[in-house]
Design a protein around this motif. Structure first.
Motif: not given
Ligand SMILES: Nc1ncnc2c1ncn2[C@@H]1O[C@H](COP(=O)(O)OP(=O)(O)O)[C@@H](O)[C@H]1O
Ligand SMILES: [Mg+2]
Lengths: 437, 260
Positions: B51-53, B75, B85
């Protein structure tokens, strides 16, 4: 250093004001006395703010107000703060333009119930017995210099009286509008809610084009008698030229309740205190305050509850958003006196800072002199929560939109409490303007 | 084009610790993959990295969604490209109502000038909430604020249904759900099964998989997929636990990222 204080107003001006208004002797004398005291009194001591460094000297002079014969005679800009395009004629409203009230109207049905809603100058003449016991009693004129100067100078203002057992469903509304920096602007709001009455009042402090600096020195006093309930909503949105100093005080008797909903949306420096004195047993107060600062603004916002009565309860929430170089000191003071057993006080101050130069300081202060009480506080000052931003972005919302939603959400619970759709919209538009949207 | 989701040699670190040690996984639309594994083996890290946290740094590997480089995207772009997600711990956001949030998310996808009409949105949201047996008041409640664990999970599924993603990652969507809620959530997932949507279901129980039949099951340990198989693998794990896998592979500590 010279110890001589040069006051921004002189004795002749104050005396002339009283005589022009045909004020009773007690009032004329109290104005002069207050002015004399002002010279020796200090400015109010605010947490971490030196208010004496602000512009507090440009009061202008009293300017006679021109009565509006009908709602359409009220300046168009002022009307636009009351309803869409200022088009509709309005009941239950009062408008102050610079130094005096120019329009006041109370619905006949409410008047028949014994409700009084007029400007304070008129009330002094027509309802002296109802005004005299209360005027400058919640905030005493000798408390500090701002109070003294206000007591000497106040003009226009609003007086709202609700007789015993009377309940009003429609909110009464006042507009305090200044567009002339040469004219003193110092409205005093006085509300007396007799036993078991209920009322909701709201006001809006706004300015037109101000060409020079001006001080708004305002005082609000609310007397809540046993079992009465008063809701007070106030929105301040004066221009950059104005320094806004406002003291709001309520004295709440047994089982009475005061609710404050305040939007501090000024554009200049501003200090305010919103203070509930819970005198009576079972008295309660609820204060919700939001504040948005931008530019170079300095703000000092205090919410306070003083518990004297047993089983008294206070709830205070302040939320402030600071952007650009604005700085704010947000204070919550819960004071519980000895003997106020079973009192409960809860306070929360939260500040969101949107730029590296913005400053926010949240100070919870608990002063408790009684053992048998409960009190709680929470305070925080910080940036927009990045975990929340990530959550929103993970649903496709851009970073900018996510932050905007979070910032507005931070202020939303207070906006939603404003008891009038139009004022709610107005408050939202002030928030947008101040957030630079 | 049928949805294609490819994870290739993905490595990721958090606070300098390597947690993902090379993940390879290929998913197509219509498929349901389950990732199972004990706690602390890197399952949520995989979901968060996809997700690109911002806390997780991808150090190697690549991920594509329908041929597009996912890791190059912000994101919000990943979401708009079709990735969803359902988080193990969704955020609470005071002052933003569930419905305002949901509408912003839908409109972000549709773009300016093409916003969903309010009435259509309300109808859609009410319909989906009914399917999930959520009380109508949840539309007006602040986002996840004061929601119970189970209510948050249902709200994640509601978002999934409203946003119509291409690749759905469900991180422990079943934890904290009682059997009724589990059934409702599973029905929600099953209702969304389609030829052009792939699911990656992360769980450490087999429970949910009784309701949502996976096509592929992967076991994660030490930040890697150590074993893959069909639905029978999940059943065996349920019956026998993870010890046999560890034994087979000579693993003593299955977790990852513990300080030495
Ligand atoms: N926010 C974090 N900060 C520090 N370490 C973390 C964080 N999240 C995960 N880790 C590390 O990654 C390991 C794997 O965690 P996680 O991916 O959550 O496992 P799982 O979802 O399989 O239970 C943890 O054991 C921990 O060492
Ligand atoms: Mg996990």
């Amino acid at each position: 250093m010279s110890t001589q204080t040069i006051l921004p107003v002189d004795r002749e001006t104050v005396a002339a004001l009283s005589s022009r208004k045909n004020e009773p002797a007690w009032l004329a004398e109290s104005r002069l006395q207050a002015l004399e005291n002002a010279a020796t009194l200090d400015y109010p001591k605010l947490e971490k703010t030196k208010i004496e460094r602000w512009n507090l000297n440009t009061y202008g002079v009293y300017a006679d107000a021109v009565e509006a014969k009908s709602f359409s005679d009220v300046p168009a800009e002022a009307r636009s703060f009351l309803n869409e395009d200022g088009a509709q004629d309005m009941d239950n409203v009062l408008v102050q333009h610079n130094s005096g009230v120019v329009y006041r109207r109370l619905n006949a049905e409410l008047a028949a119930k014994g409700i009084i809603f007029t400007d304070l100058e008129t009330a002094v003449r027509e309802h002296e017995a109802l005004v005299k016991p209360y005027l400058m009693q919640a905030l005493k004129a000798d408390e500090h210099r701002m109070a003294a100067l206000h007591a000497a100078l106040w003009n226009g203002g609003a007086f709202l009286y609700i007789p015993k057992n009377v309940e009003v469903d429609i909110p009464l509304q006042a507009l305090f509008y200044t567009d002339d920096a040469q004219a003193t602007f110092a409205p005093h709001v006085l509300i007396v809610a007799e036993a078991n009455s209920r009322v909701s009042y709201m006001d809006n402090y706004v300015s037109g084009q101000l060409q020079a600096p001006i001080v708004h020195n305002g005082v609000v006093e609310v007397f809540v008698k046993p079992g009465a309930k008063v809701t007070y909503a106030s929105i301040h949105h004066l221009g950059e030229q104005a320094t806004d100093v406002t003291f709001r005080r309520a004295i709440v008797e047994n089982d009475g309740r005061i609710e404050w909903i305040v939007g501090e949306m000024h554009n200049g420096n501003a200090a305010s205190e919103t203070n509930s004195i819970l005198q009576g047993n079972g008295s309660t107060s609820d204060a919700k305050i939001i504040c948005v600062g931008n530019g170079e603004q300095k703000l000092n916002i205090t919410t306070k509850a003083v518990h004297i009565g047993k089983s008294s309860d206070s709830q205070m929430i302040t939320r402030a958003v600071m952007r650009e170089s604005a700085s704010s000191i947000i204070n919550g003071i819960t004071k519980i006196e000895k003997g106020a057993t079973k009192a409960n006080g809860e306070q929360t101050e939260r500040v969101l800072m949107l730029s590296p130069k913005a400053r926010g300081d949240a100070n919870p202060i608990l002063l408790i002199d009684e053992d048998d009480v409960t009190a709680g506080h929470a305070a925080s000052a910080g940036q927009v929560n990045q975990e929340q931003v990530h959550y929103m972005m993970s649903r496709g919302i851009s970073r900018e939109d996510a932050e905007n939603l979070i910032i507005r959400g931070f202020l939303a619970p207070v906006v939603a409490e404003v008891p009038n759709e139009y004022l709610q919209q107005l408050l939202k538009s002030y928030i947008e303007r101040k957030l630079g949207q | 084009m049928a949805t294609q989701f490819v994870i290739n040699g993905l490595k990721a670190t958090i606070e300098g610790k390597e947690i993902l040690k090379g993940i390879d996984l290929e998913m197509k639309g219509g498929e349901i993959h389950a990732i199972m594994g004990p706690n602390g083996t890197g399952k949520s890290t995989l979901a968060s990295a996809l997700m690109g946290h911002p806390k997780y740094e991808v150090t190697e590997g690549n991920v594509t969604i329908n041929g597009e480089d996912l890791l190059e995207m912000e994101v919000d772009e990943r979401a708009r490209a079709g990735l969803f997600l359902a988080m193990q711990y969704p955020s609470e956001i005071a002052g933003v109502t569930n419905s305002d949030f949901m509408r912003s998310a839908i409109n972000a996808r549709r773009g300016e000038g093409n916003e969903i009409s309010l009435i259509k949105f309300i109808r859609q949201m009410e319909g989906k909430m009914k399917e999930l047996e959520m009380n109508e008041e949840f539309a007006h409640r602040y986002l996840n604020e004061g929601f119970s664990g189970g209510e948050k999970k249902r709200n994640e599924i509601l978002q999934m249904m409203m946003l119509d993603p291409k690749i759905v990652v469900l991180d422990e969507i079943d934890s904290g759900l009682d059997i009724d809620a589990l059934r409702i959530v599973a029905n929600g997932v099953n209702a969304m099964r389609s030829e052009d949507r792939g699911f990656l279901i992360i769980t450490h129980y087999q429970r949910l998989l009784n309701y949502v039949k996976p096509d592929f099951v992967h076991v994660m340990m030490q930040g890697r997929i150590v074993k893959s198989g069909g639905p029978e693998l999940a059943e065996r794990l349920e019956a026998e636990g993870y010890d046999w896998v560890k034994e087979e592979l000579g693993i003593t500590d299955e977790t990852v990222g513990k300080d030495a």
